[in-house]
Design an enzyme around this catalytic site. Sequence first.
Site, PDB file in Angstrom:
ATOM      1  N   GLU A  73      55.033  16.122 -48.919  1.00 31.79           N
ATOM      2  CA  GLU A  73      56.155  16.280 -48.796  1.00 31.79           C
ATOM      3  C   GLU A  73      56.740  16.194 -49.991  1.00 31.79           C
ATOM      4  OE1 GLU A  73      59.277  13.480 -46.412  1.00 31.79           O
ATOM      5  OE2 GLU A  73      57.291  13.282 -46.455  1.00 31.79           O
ATOM      6  N   CYS A 260      59.409  13.823 -43.280  1.00 29.60           N
ATOM      7  CA  CYS A 260      60.943  14.160 -42.695  1.00 29.60           C
ATOM      8  C   CYS A 260      61.856  14.880 -42.911  1.00 29.60           C
ATOM      9  CB  CYS A 260      61.861  12.494 -43.760  1.00 29.60           C
ATOM     10  SG  CYS A 260      61.309  10.795 -42.743  1.00 29.60           S
ATOM     11  N   ASN A 392      57.959  15.539 -35.979  1.00 32.92           N
ATOM     12  CA  ASN A 392      57.792  14.627 -36.794  1.00 32.92           C
ATOM     13  C   ASN A 392      58.099  13.344 -36.748  1.00 32.92           C
ATOM     14  OD1 ASN A 392      55.958  13.758 -40.219  1.00 32.92           O
ATOM     15  ND2 ASN A 392      58.486  13.373 -40.131  1.00 32.92           N
ATOM     16  N   GLU A 393      56.644  11.613 -36.477  1.00 31.69           N
ATOM     17  CA  GLU A 393      57.272  10.782 -36.164  1.00 31.69           C
ATOM     18  C   GLU A 393      58.593  10.239 -35.177  1.00 31.69           C
ATOM     19  OE1 GLU A 393      58.401   8.556 -39.438  1.00 31.69           O
ATOM     20  OE2 GLU A 393      56.125   9.073 -39.834  1.00 31.69           O
TER      21      GLU A 393
END
Length: 838
Positions: A73, A260, A392-393
């Site tokens: 990331e 993120c 994602n999350e």
Amino acid sequence: MSHARTRTRWRLALTATALLAASFLVPPPVSATPVSATPVNAAAEDATDYAITVDPKATGAKIDDTMYGVFFEDINRAADGGLYAELVQNRSFEYSTADNRSYTPLTSWATTGTAATADDDGRLNARNRTYLALGAGSSVTNSGYNTGLSVQEGETYDFSVWARADGSAALTVTLQDADGELAQARRVTARGGWARYTARLTATRTSATGRLTVASGSPAALDMISLIPRDTYKGHGLRADLARKIAALDPGFVRFPGGCLVNTGSMKGYDEESGWERRRAYQWKDTIGPVEQRATNANFWGYNQSYGLGYYEYFQFSEDIGAMPLPVVPALVTGCGQNQAVDDDALLKRHIQDTLDLIEFANGPVTSEWGKKRAKMGHPKPFGLTHLAVGNEENLPNEYFERFKQFRAAVEAKYPDVTVVSNSGPDDSGSTFDTAWKLNREANVDLVDEHYYNSPQWFLQNNDRYDSYDRSGPKVFLGEYASQGNTFRNALSEAAFMTGLERNADVVKLASYAPLLANEDYVQWRPDLIWFNNHASWNSANYEVQKLFMRNVGDRVVPSRATGTPSVIGPVTGAVGLSTWATSAAYDDVKVTGADGTELLADDFSGDASRWTHTGGGSWSVQDGQYVQSDEAAENTMVSAGDPAWHDYDVHVKATKKAGKEGFLVAFGVKDTGNYYWWNLGGWNNTQSAVEQAVDGGKSTLVSKAGSIETGRAYDIDIKVRGRQVTLYLDGQEWGGFTDDKPAEPFRQVVTKDKKTGDLIVKVVNAQAVDARTAVDLGSAQVRPRAEVTTLAAAPDAVNTETATAVAPVASTFSGVARKFTYTFPANSVTFLRIKKG
């Protein structure tokens, strides 16, 4: 990457005294006398501390080649200024105050003479909007990243610039530092409309503080000023030392680009007519094609990304290191603290089509629309994409899953051989996790991506996490995990946990530590696997553990069992505390009563707050009979009162949120600033509440639920502590509870078999301060007496740095192997024995 609070390193005390202070007592193994750290061959009946029994006739779980991988990331400047080898920062003058208040189009640039940035019809192209207008006799100088541009004596660097001139303009290119010239100056002549001009510079000295200057004798427009080393990893534009360190892990997959980045910011992306929305979620179509036509974007982590490292480069790098590519696309539910579901059916359909186009870009023939674009970039052969993750999350599991199902249906209809990966939210437990897993099981999802960042103690306690998972249900992709620190103690706890991952390889199919890279001058998150600056890189202790496991996986688990460490667990002990996080709150009527009714503390703040010790930040004062923390920006403003020896008590607090992003925190079991429990009400941007345990500063979540705290409302909070059992009440109603009685087992092992060599690989973690003399019984296995040994051993607090490598593997041999033998595993060590087939 989970957008949780930054957590300090957790120093796991492994002596009996320190562990008792953390409410866990794990004494040394019951050996009567000290033992040597040197391997010892002895009769099996000799006294030993532990016993490992292997059953070579039994069949254990198959381990896939892709078991361990890496997750990249762009956090901590991992891409620009990191893995992407470009030395010039803000090369296209696209930095903007709209992205970062400290940015301007001339960030990292210094000009002389007449120079100004422009955004008009004369721009290079629609996506590269800003350029530099340089007057006659003027110059512009770039300072690069960190301390400057880093160059090595004798190495060649490729300069390029897009330039436009009315008539012609002679451009002089120089590379220098404070001591003078670093390469012979070069000259290029720009003529007419926009065109790309190149030059080659060879460094005459080594420097980490270089500056690149372009001077013009006549008026000229400049854009995309670039300097890239000729020596990049396999010639594909990636910084060689960083890429080689990643390749040396021998990863089975590469997960990218986030994190993120995937599900934060606008989902609309770039629009040819109106330009682009700032702070966009990462969208793959922005990142391919010629670099001068790729859109710059604001990074979630506070800086800009040029997309010079884009989807094509990710696929290419995965191929270069022999790893499976595993891209992640947005599901139109934002995460990382934003927690919003985008309700736009047309936009959702566009993102689903973008995902189908991505698969075609990776796998399609050169005759297809997107396969042709891949071939034009230099790769006619398909990349062979087999897995793709959606989202994602996401902290809104129901909203996320409704969208996920539409993505999966579209992919399965057109590309049935591509596995679509779901996820379970941002934590290892709690209501979001439970709901997400329920939905995944009901829909028979193939793989579920789990993420968690916890204390070393949590990793030592949860080696058995996957033992109870449904063998017939969805498999696990552990996409992000790490203990909170880069000491060898952290690495030991992760190694102990990884033995449990391997033992459960029939459930855990993929696993990747995160984050991968950190530029030491731009750190948003720690811990990290590989650290670097502009001229050097070094492996963390965690990296050495990951490498040891990745390069010695084996093909199948050989069932084995081991004895454990005797443990004595005392009650939860400690004082009480009050705190806030980015919030102003008021507290009143604090009462602590012993289990026998004895009053331990009572404070209605009608006087002063002299009983309370202020150990955190913020601004505390008594106001109108309440204890008020008034700083809305301060994080962890802990004040505490009472005796660290308190146990078996009831806590009552009245709390009111006054203003800010979150709620309030009530602590118990407080020993010091790094060791406590707290009930975090309205945490994570006021989206959920949880009990967290801090041990030497590192936190783990013990129980959590969705929910928020209202501003201006007074809440009654009660906490009942009995032994290791804790029960929590909110406004008189039981909110939840937990029993914190799981021992942190320091001795863990797993055995696997390498099909190609026939080797048995005995992997043992001894995460304690004493040696572990161990009887090993290989059962009926036919083995040779000589084994190859790799050992990682160091002080628990040892940390690798640029100048000192305290944690490194040591290779040796051991000649005492038999069906039954004794081996002494050193204190604080990870040991791999490769035992040859007899």
